[in-house]
Scaffold this motif. Structure first.
Motif, PDB file in Angstrom:
ATOM      1  N   ARG A  61       0.853  -1.187   0.000  1.00  0.00           N
ATOM      2  CA  ARG A  61       0.000   0.000   0.000  1.00  0.00           C
ATOM      3  C   ARG A  61       0.891   1.240   0.000  1.00  0.00           C
ATOM      4  NH1 ARG A  61      -4.499  -1.221   4.626  1.00  0.00           N
ATOM      5  NH2 ARG A  61      -5.393   0.729   3.856  1.00  0.00           N
ATOM      6  N   THR A  76       6.857   1.877  -5.601  1.00  0.00           N
ATOM      7  CA  THR A  76       6.917   0.454  -5.951  1.00  0.00           C
ATOM      8  C   THR A  76       8.317   0.083  -6.406  1.00  0.00           C
ATOM      9  OG1 THR A  76       4.592   0.509  -6.620  1.00  0.00           O
ATOM     10  CG2 THR A  76       5.911  -1.340  -7.406  1.00  0.00           C
ATOM     11  N   THR A  91      -1.932  -5.236  -4.760  1.00  0.00           N
ATOM     12  CA  THR A  91      -2.229  -3.839  -4.507  1.00  0.00           C
ATOM     13  C   THR A  91      -3.675  -3.517  -4.874  1.00  0.00           C
ATOM     14  OG1 THR A  91      -1.778  -2.857  -6.686  1.00  0.00           O
ATOM     15  CG2 THR A  91       0.130  -3.432  -5.324  1.00  0.00           C
TER      16      THR A  91
END
Length: 262
Positions: A61, A76, A91
């Motif tokens: 998250r 990410t 996700t």
């Protein structure tokens, strides 16, 4: 628990986009993650659960200093960099796969965000003084404005109060590249979610890749691009467009690692 600060979409420290990365043994409360993100004050902080089975995607998250977001590229990339390159993450935008490409490069497989033409919102022009808006488009999370030149993009000093009134999570301003090897330049502003200017924005390139493919007459099923995000810190994003998916490629540098004590 372990926490990191990583500069993404760069191979040099203190450039690109810094992200926080927090490694969790188990899922954490959203209120606590929001508090950590507000404390770290990076445009996004990623929280990844590493305590599950190795063969399952790791829950991931992302939080800005003010809110949770459904997709974030640079955090990410930072998380995959910390964990060693090859990763799968579960996700809010589905399962995202990261693959080490060698020499520090990591490719992230992300969903394309197709932008449709719109009339420029009134607050958009007011919030981008000096920008000649030639076209506007709207994707799932961001409004895009085509400027007359890369020089306009580089020079703009936004009115963030006006941009906060644009009904979107963020604003992209873009123009054709102005130097060899760069297909287009961009900058991204998101005062709506507490980020005046995001230095290098992976999720924005999910919109930019497909939009520029149509603009430049490239095959949306198989096209490659190189984008420069022309913020003060700056960064380069390589893109491989494959239909409704786009591979975002970048490097990252770990700046800080330590223990989060609360």
């Amino acid at each position: 628990m372990r926490a990191f600060v990583v500069d993404s979409f760069t191979d040099s420290a203190f450039t690109g986009n810094p992200a926080g990365v927090v490694l969790l043994d188990a899922p954490a409360e959203a209120v606590w993650m929001q508090s950590v993100a507000a404390e770290l004050r990076h445009s996004e902080t990623a929280f990844v659960v590493t305590g599950g089975p190795d063969d399952e995607p790791k829950p991931l998250r992302w939080f800005t200093p003010e809110t949770e977001v459904p997709l974030c590229g640079h955090a990410t990339l930072a998380t995959a960099h910390v964990l060693g390159g090859d990763q799968r993450f579960d996700t809010r935008s589905g399962v995202l796969t990261c693959t080490a490409q060698g020499d520090g490069w990591i490719e992230m497989d992300f969903p394309v965000d197709h932008a449709e033409p719109v009339e420029p919102p009134t607050a958009l022009a007011a919030g981008l003084p000096g920008i000649t808006i030639e076209e506007a488009a709207e994707g799932e999370t961001k409004v895009l404005a085509l400027a007359a030149s890369a020089a306009e993009v580089r020079a703009v000093r936004p009115d963030f109060a006006m941009l906060a009134d644009v009904p979107s999570r963020g604003v992209i301003v873009t123009a054709p590249g102005d130097r060899p090897g760069i297909d287009f330049v961009s900058r991204v502003f998101a005062p709506q979610v507490g980020i005046p200017e995001d230095p290098v924005t992976g999720s924005a390139h999910c919109t930019l890749a497909s939009w520029w493919a149509a603009k430049l007459g490239r095959d949306e099923r198989d096209a490659t691009f190189v984008g420069e995000q022309a913020s003060q810190r700056g960064g380069i994003v390589q893109m491989a467009l494959r239909g409704n998916r786009v591979g975002l490629r970048g490097r990252a540098v770990t700046i800080l690692s330590g223990d989060l004590l609360v």
